[in-house]
Design a protein around this motif. Structure first.
Motif, PDB file in Angstrom:
ATOM      1  N   THR A  43     -44.167  34.419 -36.464  1.00 45.74           N
ATOM      2  CA  THR A  43     -44.484  33.200 -35.711  1.00 45.74           C
ATOM      3  C   THR A  43     -43.229  32.342 -35.510  1.00 45.74           C
ATOM      4  O   THR A  43     -42.972  31.839 -34.419  1.00 45.74           O
ATOM      5  CB  THR A  43     -45.560  32.396 -36.451  1.00 45.74           C
ATOM      6  N   ALA A  44     -42.462  32.176 -36.591  1.00 47.64           N
ATOM      7  CA  ALA A  44     -41.246  31.354 -36.490  1.00 47.64           C
ATOM      8  C   ALA A  44     -40.246  31.968 -35.522  1.00 47.64           C
ATOM      9  O   ALA A  44     -39.602  31.261 -34.728  1.00 47.64           O
ATOM     10  CB  ALA A  44     -40.625  31.187 -37.874  1.00 47.64           C
ATOM     11  N   LEU A  45     -40.097  33.291 -35.541  1.00 52.64           N
ATOM     12  CA  LEU A  45     -39.160  33.951 -34.637  1.00 52.64           C
ATOM     13  C   LEU A  45     -39.632  33.863 -33.187  1.00 52.64           C
ATOM     14  O   LEU A  45     -38.805  33.750 -32.264  1.00 52.64           O
ATOM     15  CB  LEU A  45     -38.976  35.418 -35.050  1.00 52.64           C
ATOM     16  N   GLU A  46     -40.943  33.913 -32.979  1.00 50.69           N
ATOM     17  CA  GLU A  46     -41.457  33.770 -31.615  1.00 50.69           C
ATOM     18  C   GLU A  46     -41.166  32.366 -31.086  1.00 50.69           C
ATOM     19  O   GLU A  46     -40.797  32.196 -29.922  1.00 50.69           O
ATOM     20  CB  GLU A  46     -42.961  34.046 -31.599  1.00 50.69           C
ATOM     21  N   GLU A  47     -41.346  31.354 -31.932  1.00 48.68           N
ATOM     22  CA  GLU A  47     -41.014  29.994 -31.519  1.00 48.68           C
ATOM     23  C   GLU A  47     -39.508  29.850 -31.271  1.00 48.68           C
ATOM     24  O   GLU A  47     -39.087  29.141 -30.352  1.00 48.68           O
ATOM     25  CB  GLU A  47     -41.475  29.008 -32.603  1.00 48.68           C
ATOM     26  N   LEU A  48     -38.710  30.549 -32.079  1.00 49.64           N
ATOM     27  CA  LEU A  48     -37.263  30.510 -31.877  1.00 49.64           C
ATOM     28  C   LEU A  48     -36.888  31.168 -30.548  1.00 49.64           C
ATOM     29  O   LEU A  48     -35.992  30.686 -29.839  1.00 49.64           O
ATOM     30  CB  LEU A  48     -36.559  31.215 -33.043  1.00 49.64           C
ATOM     31  N   LYS A  49     -37.563  32.258 -30.184  1.00 49.04           N
ATOM     32  CA  LYS A  49     -37.305  32.896 -28.892  1.00 49.04           C
ATOM     33  C   LYS A  49     -37.527  31.915 -27.750  1.00 49.04           C
ATOM     34  O   LYS A  49     -36.731  31.851 -26.804  1.00 49.04           O
ATOM     35  CB  LYS A  49     -38.208  34.119 -28.715  1.00 49.04           C
ATOM     36  N   SER A  50     -38.627  31.172 -27.817  1.00 48.17           N
ATOM     37  CA  SER A  50     -38.905  30.197 -26.764  1.00 48.17           C
ATOM     38  C   SER A  50     -37.838  29.113 -26.729  1.00 48.17           C
ATOM     39  O   SER A  50     -37.401  28.685 -25.649  1.00 48.17           O
ATOM     40  CB  SER A  50     -40.288  29.569 -26.997  1.00 48.17           C
ATOM     41  N   ALA A  51     -37.413  28.660 -27.906  1.00 46.50           N
ATOM     42  CA  ALA A  51     -36.359  27.637 -27.940  1.00 46.50           C
ATOM     43  C   ALA A  51     -35.050  28.177 -27.363  1.00 46.50           C
ATOM     44  O   ALA A  51     -34.319  27.457 -26.670  1.00 46.50           O
ATOM     45  CB  ALA A  51     -36.154  27.159 -29.378  1.00 46.50           C
ATOM     46  N   ALA A  54     -35.336  28.166 -23.594  1.00 50.10           N
ATOM     47  CA  ALA A  54     -35.181  26.808 -23.083  1.00 50.10           C
ATOM     48  C   ALA A  54     -33.707  26.382 -23.095  1.00 50.10           C
ATOM     49  O   ALA A  54     -33.213  25.763 -22.141  1.00 50.10           O
ATOM     50  CB  ALA A  54     -36.013  25.827 -23.923  1.00 50.10           C
ATOM     51  N   ALA A  55     -32.995  26.724 -24.169  1.00 53.95           N
ATOM     52  CA  ALA A  55     -31.576  26.398 -24.225  1.00 53.95           C
ATOM     53  C   ALA A  55     -30.793  27.167 -23.153  1.00 53.95           C
ATOM     54  O   ALA A  55     -29.888  26.611 -22.515  1.00 53.95           O
ATOM     55  CB  ALA A  55     -31.025  26.727 -25.617  1.00 53.95           C
ATOM     56  N   GLN A  56     -31.143  28.422 -22.947  1.00 50.95           N
ATOM     57  CA  GLN A  56     -30.496  29.196 -21.889  1.00 50.95           C
ATOM     58  C   GLN A  56     -30.757  28.574 -20.524  1.00 50.95           C
ATOM     59  O   GLN A  56     -29.868  28.540 -19.661  1.00 50.95           O
ATOM     60  CB  GLN A  56     -31.014  30.639 -21.890  1.00 50.95           C
ATOM     61  N   ALA A  57     -31.976  28.099 -20.306  1.00 54.50           N
ATOM     62  CA  ALA A  57     -32.311  27.480 -19.025  1.00 54.50           C
ATOM     63  C   ALA A  57     -31.457  26.234 -18.782  1.00 54.50           C
ATOM     64  O   ALA A  57     -30.943  26.017 -17.678  1.00 54.50           O
ATOM     65  CB  ALA A  57     -33.800  27.126 -18.990  1.00 54.50           C
ATOM     66  N   LYS A  58     -31.298  25.408 -19.810  1.00 55.00           N
ATOM     67  CA  LYS A  58     -30.445  24.212 -19.657  1.00 55.00           C
ATOM     68  C   LYS A  58     -29.007  24.595 -19.340  1.00 55.00           C
ATOM     69  O   LYS A  58     -28.363  23.991 -18.480  1.00 55.00           O
ATOM     70  CB  LYS A  58     -30.493  23.375 -20.947  1.00 55.00           C
ATOM     71  N   GLU A  59     -28.510  25.603 -20.053  1.00 51.83           N
ATOM     72  CA  GLU A  59     -27.133  26.031 -19.814  1.00 51.83           C
ATOM     73  C   GLU A  59     -26.969  26.600 -18.403  1.00 51.83           C
ATOM     74  O   GLU A  59     -25.942  26.367 -17.751  1.00 51.83           O
ATOM     75  CB  GLU A  59     -26.722  27.073 -20.857  1.00 51.83           C
ATOM     76  N   ALA A  60     -27.969  27.336 -17.928  1.00 50.53           N
ATOM     77  CA  ALA A  60     -27.883  27.918 -16.586  1.00 50.53           C
ATOM     78  C   ALA A  60     -27.848  26.833 -15.519  1.00 50.53           C
ATOM     79  O   ALA A  60     -27.065  26.907 -14.556  1.00 50.53           O
ATOM     80  CB  ALA A  60     -29.061  28.866 -16.352  1.00 50.53           C
ATOM     81  N   PRO A 115     -41.171  18.598 -16.782  1.00 49.49           N
ATOM     82  CA  PRO A 115     -40.745  18.174 -18.126  1.00 49.49           C
ATOM     83  C   PRO A 115     -41.692  18.603 -19.232  1.00 49.49           C
ATOM     84  O   PRO A 115     -41.243  18.940 -20.328  1.00 49.49           O
ATOM     85  CB  PRO A 115     -40.671  16.645 -18.008  1.00 49.49           C
ATOM     86  N   ASN A 116     -42.998  18.590 -18.983  1.00 51.02           N
ATOM     87  CA  ASN A 116     -43.943  18.975 -20.040  1.00 51.02           C
ATOM     88  C   ASN A 116     -43.862  20.462 -20.341  1.00 51.02           C
ATOM     89  O   ASN A 116     -43.942  20.877 -21.509  1.00 51.02           O
ATOM     90  CB  ASN A 116     -45.370  18.598 -19.622  1.00 51.02           C
ATOM     91  N   THR A 117     -43.714  21.274 -19.308  1.00 50.39           N
ATOM     92  CA  THR A 117     -43.557  22.708 -19.526  1.00 50.39           C
ATOM     93  C   THR A 117     -42.271  22.994 -20.281  1.00 50.39           C
ATOM     94  O   THR A 117     -42.242  23.823 -21.199  1.00 50.39           O
ATOM     95  CB  THR A 117     -43.555  23.452 -18.177  1.00 50.39           C
ATOM     96  N   PHE A 118     -41.204  22.302 -19.910  1.00 59.46           N
ATOM     97  CA  PHE A 118     -39.924  22.517 -20.593  1.00 59.46           C
ATOM     98  C   PHE A 118     -40.011  22.098 -22.056  1.00 59.46           C
ATOM     99  O   PHE A 118     -39.504  22.798 -22.945  1.00 59.46           O
ATOM    100  CB  PHE A 118     -38.813  21.731 -19.887  1.00 59.46           C
ATOM    101  N   LYS A 119     -40.665  20.968 -22.341  1.00 64.11           N
ATOM    102  CA  LYS A 119     -40.791  20.519 -23.731  1.00 64.11           C
ATOM    103  C   LYS A 119     -41.596  21.513 -24.555  1.00 64.11           C
ATOM    104  O   LYS A 119     -41.255  21.815 -25.704  1.00 64.11           O
ATOM    105  CB  LYS A 119     -41.431  19.140 -23.773  1.00 64.11           C
ATOM    106  N   ALA A 120     -42.706  22.017 -23.962  1.00 60.53           N
ATOM    107  CA  ALA A 120     -43.527  22.989 -24.685  1.00 60.53           C
ATOM    108  C   ALA A 120     -42.744  24.270 -24.955  1.00 60.53           C
ATOM    109  O   ALA A 120     -42.885  24.885 -26.020  1.00 60.53           O
ATOM    110  CB  ALA A 120     -44.787  23.296 -23.879  1.00 60.53           C
ATOM    111  N   LEU A 121     -41.899  24.674 -24.004  1.00 58.81           N
ATOM    112  CA  LEU A 121     -41.084  25.867 -24.210  1.00 58.81           C
ATOM    113  C   LEU A 121     -40.034  25.631 -25.284  1.00 58.81           C
ATOM    114  O   LEU A 121     -39.828  26.468 -26.170  1.00 58.81           O
ATOM    115  CB  LEU A 121     -40.413  26.255 -22.882  1.00 58.81           C
ATOM    116  N   ALA A 122     -39.373  24.492 -25.243  1.00 58.71           N
ATOM    117  CA  ALA A 122     -38.333  24.195 -26.231  1.00 58.71           C
ATOM    118  C   ALA A 122     -38.919  24.034 -27.631  1.00 58.71           C
ATOM    119  O   ALA A 122     -38.267  24.387 -28.626  1.00 58.71           O
ATOM    120  CB  ALA A 122     -37.591  22.916 -25.835  1.00 58.71           C
ATOM    121  N   ASP A 123     -40.139  23.538 -27.734  1.00 52.52           N
ATOM    122  CA  ASP A 123     -40.787  23.361 -29.040  1.00 52.52           C
ATOM    123  C   ASP A 123     -41.432  24.647 -29.559  1.00 52.52           C
ATOM    124  O   ASP A 123     -41.979  24.654 -30.670  1.00 52.52           O
ATOM    125  CB  ASP A 123     -41.859  22.272 -28.952  1.00 52.52           C
ATOM    126  N   GLY A 124     -41.387  25.715 -28.761  1.00 53.89           N
ATOM    127  CA  GLY A 124     -41.973  26.978 -29.198  1.00 53.89           C
ATOM    128  C   GLY A 124     -43.469  27.045 -29.055  1.00 53.89           C
ATOM    129  O   GLY A 124     -44.103  27.941 -29.633  1.00 53.89           O
TER     130      GLY A 124
END
Length: 531
Positions: A43-51, A54-60, A115-124
């Motif tokens: 579960t923790a790794l799946e949430e980390l994947k989403s984070a 999200a970080a990759q999306a910001k960088e892109a 913004p809500n979709t992005f927050k949910a993705l970043a929070d896993g």
């Protein structure tokens, strides 16, 4: 007066260092000891994947902004500023440039407009798949309406499954703008297309994306035609689905029989596989392997006219022998040979079909129309090559792509017919330089192959049994069968090994090359013989 000394600010960790540290930690992480621990980690790794996504999306998105500004300062036309940023993102992600453009488009929509979709993705809380659904299903909406859907779906993002989420977002999109659904349908209709996908066992799937009414009409016509053939007793032992498939081929190609393929098909076959009982698969350029026996049967049984051309390759790596042309464009046999060599788009990680055969070094810069300077590319990668800051350096053995950011990506040219005897090169040589050195451990693959004599005997017995079964109970003339006694092999397996050892004696690894490993030293003794 007591005064506290000024405290120095805590050092800010370097992002790349921290990312590398996390990667090293995960690679060295041992599995959990209990069921509960392993599930919690999943579960923790799946949430980390989403984070991470999200970080990759910001960088892109940040990279696209920087690239657009740089192009503007370099006086690139406004329409072309940042145009190829997605290609660079794809190469940085080690995926095809087209996948990079798709990722950048999705990232731009999520980061700047949802913004809500992005927050949910970043929070896993949601996966990358759910975020992509939110973008895809709101693509026809204006920015304000998309933000409204993003707000109304805030509580549904986590609990919904993928299918129910897609249906709910699609319904909200239609509710926001009655014309959006019509625009979507019109856009989908304009994107009608036919695709081909290679699947297992020498088969392929042709799929068509059509308006529903047209798809129903086409399928019902095929079904009715197959039922007519079956009712008339002309099925010839074929079942209903086989008759439909053959009717499909006959109607599309305009031929009288599904086996008489009239189109030009290039099939690359190893000599032993074509004329004897070799097991090396044939290769359809741009599509992939075809079993050796299937290729022989196709060539022997096809009713269409056949032309056999000899293509010579280097024996050490299976590469095609080059050729030159005096014209400015890649045409004729030179273009065909480049297509055979590169198979699909030559750009790193891009598997799109080849559309352009072009100069790696442009003619305007002194590039010649030669085998070494030619590259088979898809249209998008060829257009990207012409964008300011992009350069291609090519040899017959590989390609190096340099992007405006200064990063270089290399891809080596694989053998024309893929097989374990010719593993894919690990690197490419510098243009005009010497070829890269070979890995002595990879050389083992040329002789440490399974003994195939048993497979060959089984194939011959199966061929004889099939021919005998076809001759029983019929007076019709049969096609010429394979000769019972196949041509003898040029030498025995032991002679091949002895010849290989003699030719490669200078490549024998030393004890230093083995790094002190007893296993590798013993393997050298087996392969190269005793000292």
């Amino acid at each position: 007066m007591d005064v506290d000394p000024a405290r120095e600010p805590a050092p800010v960790p370097d992002p790349l260092t921290e990312i590398t540290r996390i990667g090293d930690f995960l690679r060295a992480l041992d599995p959990g000891d209990t069921e509960a621990e392993t599930l919690e980690r999943i579960t923790a790794l799946e949430e980390l994947k989403s984070a991470v996504v999200a970080a990759q999306a910001k960088e892109a998105v940040a990279f696209e902004t920087l690239r657009t500004e740089r192009d503007r300062l370099n006086r690139v036309p406004a329409l072309d500023c940042g145009k190829r940023a997605g290609d660079e993102v794809g190469l940085a992600k080690k995926v095809a440039p087209g996948s990079g453009r798709k990722f950048l488009s999705t990232a731009r929509s999520i980061v700047t407009g949802m913004p809500n979709t992005f927050k949910a993705l970043a929070d896993g809380e949601i996966s990358e798949d759910k975020a992509r659904i939110m973008v895809d299903e709101t693509a026809v909406l204006v920015a304000a309406d998309r933000r409204t859907v993003d707000m109304r779906m805030k509580r549904s993002l986590g609990p919904s499954g993928l299918r129910s989420l897609r249906a709910e977002v699609r319904a909200l999109s239609a509710e926001m703008d009655a014309e959006a659904a019509a625009k979507r349908a019109a856009k989908a209709k304009s994107n009608r297309r036919v695709n081909m996908t290679v699947i297992d066992d020498g088969m392929a799937r042709i799929s068509a994306i059509l308006p529903l009414t047209q798809a129903v009409a086409a399928y019902e016509s095929l079904r009715a035609g197959a039922e007519t053939i079956t009712a008339a007793g002309d099925a010839g032992g074929r079942n209903r689905q086989q008759v439909i498939a053959d009717t499909f081929v006959e109607r599309l190609s305009g031929q009288a029989s599904a086996t008489a393929v009239p189109a030009e098909i290039h099939l690359l076959v190893d000599t032993e596989s074509l004329l004897s009982d070799g097991l090396v698969p044939a290769w359809l350029p741009g599509y992939g392997p075809l079993p050796a026996k299937t290729a022989r049967e196709f060539i022997a049984a096809n009713e269409a006219q056949m032309f056999i051309s000899r293509i010579f390759t280097r024996p050490e790596d299976g590469q095609l022998v080059g050729m030159d042309a005096k014209s400015r464009e890649f045409t004729g046999r030179l273009r065909q040979m480049i297509t055979f060599r590169d198979d699909v788009c030559r750009a790193p990680w891009c598997d799109a079909p080849i559309r352009h055969a072009d100069h790696a070094q442009p003619v305007a810069a002194g590039g010649e129309t030669t085998w070494e300077n030619g590259s088979g590319l898809c249209a998008s990668c060829n257009y990207a090559k012409e964008h300011p800051g992009w350069t291609h350096q090519a040899t017959a053995d590989g390609l190096r792509v340099t992007t405006p950011s200064g990063r270089s990506y290399e891809v080596a040219t694989p053998a024309v017919v893929r097989r374990i005897r010719f593993p894919r090169p690990a690197s490419v040589s510098e243009p005009g330089g010497s070829p890269p050195g070979s890995d002595w451990q990879q050389l083992f693959s040329r002789i440490l192959e399974p003994d195939r004599e048993e497979a060959r005997r089984a194939a011959r017995e199966d061929s004889r049994a099939t021919a005998a079964a076809e001759e029983v109970g019929t007076d019709e003339p049969q096609a010429a069968a394979q000769p019972e006694e196949l041509p003898p092999r040029y030498c025995t397996r032991a002679e091949k090994i002895a010849d290989w050892r003699r030719r490669n004696a200078h490549r024998r690894p030393s004890a230093k090359d083995c790094g002190g490993s007893m296993v590798e030293h013993q393997l050298v003794q087996v392969v190269f013989g005793p000292d």
